[in-house]
Scaffold this motif. Structure first.
Motif, mmCIF file in Angstrom:
data_model
loop_
_atom_site.group_PDB
_atom_site.id
_atom_site.type_symbol
_atom_site.label_atom_id
_atom_site.label_comp_id
_atom_site.label_asym_id
_atom_site.label_seq_id
_atom_site.Cartn_x
_atom_site.Cartn_y
_atom_site.Cartn_z
ATOM 1 N N ALA A 138 40.129 41.731 70.174
ATOM 2 C CA ALA A 138 41.411 41.690 70.883
ATOM 3 C C ALA A 138 41.824 40.260 71.195
ATOM 4 C CB ALA A 138 41.311 42.510 72.169
ATOM 5 N N ALA A 139 40.854 39.410 71.563
ATOM 6 C CA ALA A 139 41.171 38.011 71.868
ATOM 7 C C ALA A 139 41.696 37.295 70.634
ATOM 8 C CB ALA A 139 39.936 37.309 72.409
ATOM 9 N N VAL A 140 41.078 37.520 69.487
ATOM 10 C CA VAL A 140 41.525 36.869 68.251
ATOM 11 C C VAL A 140 42.914 37.371 67.856
ATOM 12 C CG1 VAL A 140 40.985 36.472 65.827
ATOM 13 C CG2 VAL A 140 39.141 36.539 67.509
ATOM 14 N N GLU A 141 43.147 38.659 68.014
ATOM 15 C CA GLU A 141 44.460 39.200 67.656
ATOM 16 C C GLU A 141 45.546 38.680 68.586
ATOM 17 O OE1 GLU A 141 43.773 43.414 67.481
ATOM 18 O OE2 GLU A 141 43.081 43.304 65.391
ATOM 19 N N GLU A 142 45.201 38.446 69.850
ATOM 20 C CA GLU A 142 46.178 37.842 70.765
ATOM 21 C C GLU A 142 46.538 36.427 70.303
ATOM 22 O OE1 GLU A 142 46.833 36.733 75.502
ATOM 23 O OE2 GLU A 142 44.955 37.663 74.838
ATOM 24 N N VAL A 143 45.542 35.696 69.834
ATOM 25 C CA VAL A 143 45.815 34.360 69.301
ATOM 26 C C VAL A 143 46.720 34.457 68.077
ATOM 27 C CG1 VAL A 143 44.767 32.325 68.236
ATOM 28 C CG2 VAL A 143 43.684 33.395 70.227
ATOM 29 N N ALA A 144 46.463 35.437 67.230
ATOM 30 C CA ALA A 144 47.318 35.620 66.052
ATOM 31 C C ALA A 144 48.764 35.884 66.461
ATOM 32 C CB ALA A 144 46.783 36.773 65.207
ATOM 33 N N LEU B 193 50.336 32.655 67.561
ATOM 34 C CA LEU B 193 50.665 31.810 66.420
ATOM 35 C C LEU B 193 51.913 32.319 65.698
ATOM 36 C CD1 LEU B 193 47.043 31.198 65.121
ATOM 37 C CD2 LEU B 193 48.590 29.458 66.045
ATOM 38 N N GLU B 194 52.045 33.643 65.580
ATOM 39 C CA GLU B 194 53.264 34.202 64.981
ATOM 40 C C GLU B 194 54.488 33.842 65.822
ATOM 41 O OE1 GLU B 194 52.362 38.183 62.427
ATOM 42 O OE2 GLU B 194 52.105 38.370 64.608
ATOM 43 N N ALA B 195 54.350 33.946 67.145
ATOM 44 C CA ALA B 195 55.467 33.614 68.031
ATOM 45 C C ALA B 195 55.861 32.146 67.910
ATOM 46 C CB ALA B 195 55.107 33.951 69.472
ATOM 47 N N ALA B 196 54.899 31.297 67.540
ATOM 48 C CA ALA B 196 55.172 29.867 67.357
ATOM 49 C C ALA B 196 55.783 29.566 65.991
ATOM 50 C CB ALA B 196 53.892 29.063 67.538
#
Length: 479
Positions: free
Chosen positions: A275-281, A284-287
């Motif tokens: 879940a933590a890695v997917e939140e980072v993904a 990054l998409e939002a950026a």
């Protein structure tokens, strides 16, 4: 300056405070010494020290007067005993000269005040060497500090030091950074000097030197200070187009990012880690980055066997060197059980065995290199789980042979060793936390010599998902 103010500063901030006169270098060293003594009683992260006074350093260096520690393995300082985590060396042998990296640390102005704990010869993802006793995680003292740079990571996480030396032959910078809530950058092979005793072929090219830090900007600035070639180095890699320090905060542009959360080992990955890695993904998409689920292919069993061959050959070589240096014969009375098993296995290997492992590593590196033709960054967990309980990786387990010990380590730390094989850079960032408050590290990996790009993305994530205010239970401000 009080201890709260000291512990709040990263290395760059503390260097600025020293340079401006807000605190003197002597006062910073005294604060560091007091802080190390305060937390070490609970954490057991110090192998040697704190010293009566810091080792000599360049007063004009970028980090002049910033307290620092070296890991008790590979990098060594003139006149400071080193034990490499093994009882074979007793109270240690005293090197007559600095390694090249130690020269660079001094030139950067870092004020070395201690040496930190490591597992025996560095072959564990935990730091519980019989030579020192277990090093404990400051977030939960019943849990592992990670390894093999566990002592360094613990002192930085607990606020005793802003930065410390670390090295990485299968994840030993990134794993302790992940479980202690730090930045752990493993640079490209050949970026940081290993001489004069070793070179970029050390551990068949798996071994990399650098540090653990609290901030991305510290990792970038320190890399500028130590990324120096020496006469006689067998490999000189491409320098960056501009200093790494410029990259922390620079626009990374729009990148193609591959997301991978399934362990190449086929073993379980904690749901909170995923879940933590997917939140980072999502961040990054939002950026503005493009994120796809993709991974380079990796046939795990042959890779694991080649890793066991490579590490066992290296351990056999290292132990032979200690025997020649000390006149002491290695055996189960002075080596931990898994080290002795690896040494015995290593002594029975042939040139063809090691050549076969190296050939496999070349094929894997080609595959990963082609993968990075399609993607700029590979985003993964750093570890399968948050910090494991102390004792899970028992290096003195007599029931484990060389392959069994290798499998025991990388079943739960399966995301890091690939990038030692390829020699490509990777960084762990403390971007998540478990439900019980343990740090979760997220790994970004890139193609060869892509540290600049990784630092830009890492700084972007640091700004979007800050970790600066998180502190472990055992910290210099609370002890």
């Amino acid at each position: 300056m009080n201890i709260e103010e000291y512990a709040a500063l990263d290395a760059t901030g503390l260097a600025e405070a020293i340079n401006s006169g807000d605190v003197t270098a002597d006062e910073a060293a005294e604060l560091a010494t007091d802080a190390i003594n305060a937390v070490n009683a609970e954490l057991n992260a110090v192998a040697t020290g704190p010293f009566d006074r810091p080792l000599d350093y360049a007063a004009e260096g970028r980090f002049a007067g910033v307290p620092f520690a070296i890991k008790d393995l590979v990098c060594h300082a003139e006149g400071v005993p080193t034990r490499m985590g093994t009882r074979m060396l007793g109270d240690g042998v005293t090197p007559p000269a600095d390694t090249h990296l130690m020269e660079r640390f001094r030139a950067a102005g870092l004020a070395t005040v201690a040496a930190t704990t490591t597992p025996e010869f560095g072959y564990s993802a935990n730091t519980e060497a019989l030579a020192y006793g277990p090093t404990r995680n400051p977030w939960d003292t019943g849990r592992s500090a990670g390894g093999s740079s566990g002592g360094s990571a613990v002192l930085v996480a607990a606020g005793a030091l802003p930065v410390a030396h670390a090295n990485d032959g299968g994840g030993s910078i990134r794993i302790p950074a992940a479980v202690n809530g730090l930045v752990g950058l493993k640079p490209s092979r050949g970026r940081v000097p290993l001489g004069p005793d070793l070179d970029a072929n050390a551990l068949s090219g798996l071994a990399i030197e650098f540090a653990v830090t609290r901030s991305v900007r510290d990792a970038a600035a320190l890399l500028d200070e130590v990324a120096v070639g020496y006469p006689g180095d067998r490999f000189i890699i491409a320098p960056p187009e501009r200093p790494f320090a410029y990259e922390a905060g620079a626009d990374p542009g729009r990148l193609r990012i591959a997301l991978h959360t399934d362990a190449w080992s086929g073993t379980a990955v904690d749901s909170e880690v995923v879940a933590a890695v997917e939140e980072v993904a999502h961040t990054l998409e939002a950026a503005g980055h493009l994120v796809d689920r993709a991974t380079p292919s990796l046939d795990w069993e042959p890779f694991l066997e080649a890793t066991a061959v490579t590490w066992s050959a290296f351990l056999a070589e290292s132990v032979a060197g200690v025997e020649a240096m000390t006149g002491t014969s290695a055996g189960p009375d002075n080596l931990e059980a898994t080290t002795w098993a690896c040494v015995q296995y290593g002594r029975g290997l042939t040139v063809l065995d090691l050549a076969g492992a190296n050939a496999l590593f070349v094929r894997i590196s080609r595959t990963v290199g082609e993968f990075f033709g399609d993607y700029d960054v590979l985003l993964t967990p750093t570890t399968n789980y948050p910090a494991m309980e102390l004792g899970y990786l028992n290096a003195n387990d007599p029931d484990l042979d060389a392959l069994g010990w290798t499998q025991r380590i990388f079943d739960v730390f399966s995301f890091t060793p690939l990038f030692n094989t390829t020699g490509t850079p990777a960084v762990s960032l403390p971007l998540g936390q478990s439900s019980d408050g343990l740090p979760i590290g997220v790994q970004l990996a890139g193609p060869m010599c892509s540290e600049s790009m990784l630092l830009r993305v890492a700084a972007q994530l640091e700004a979007a998902m800050p970790w600066r205010d998180r502190r472990p239970a055992v910290h210099v401000t609370t002890v």
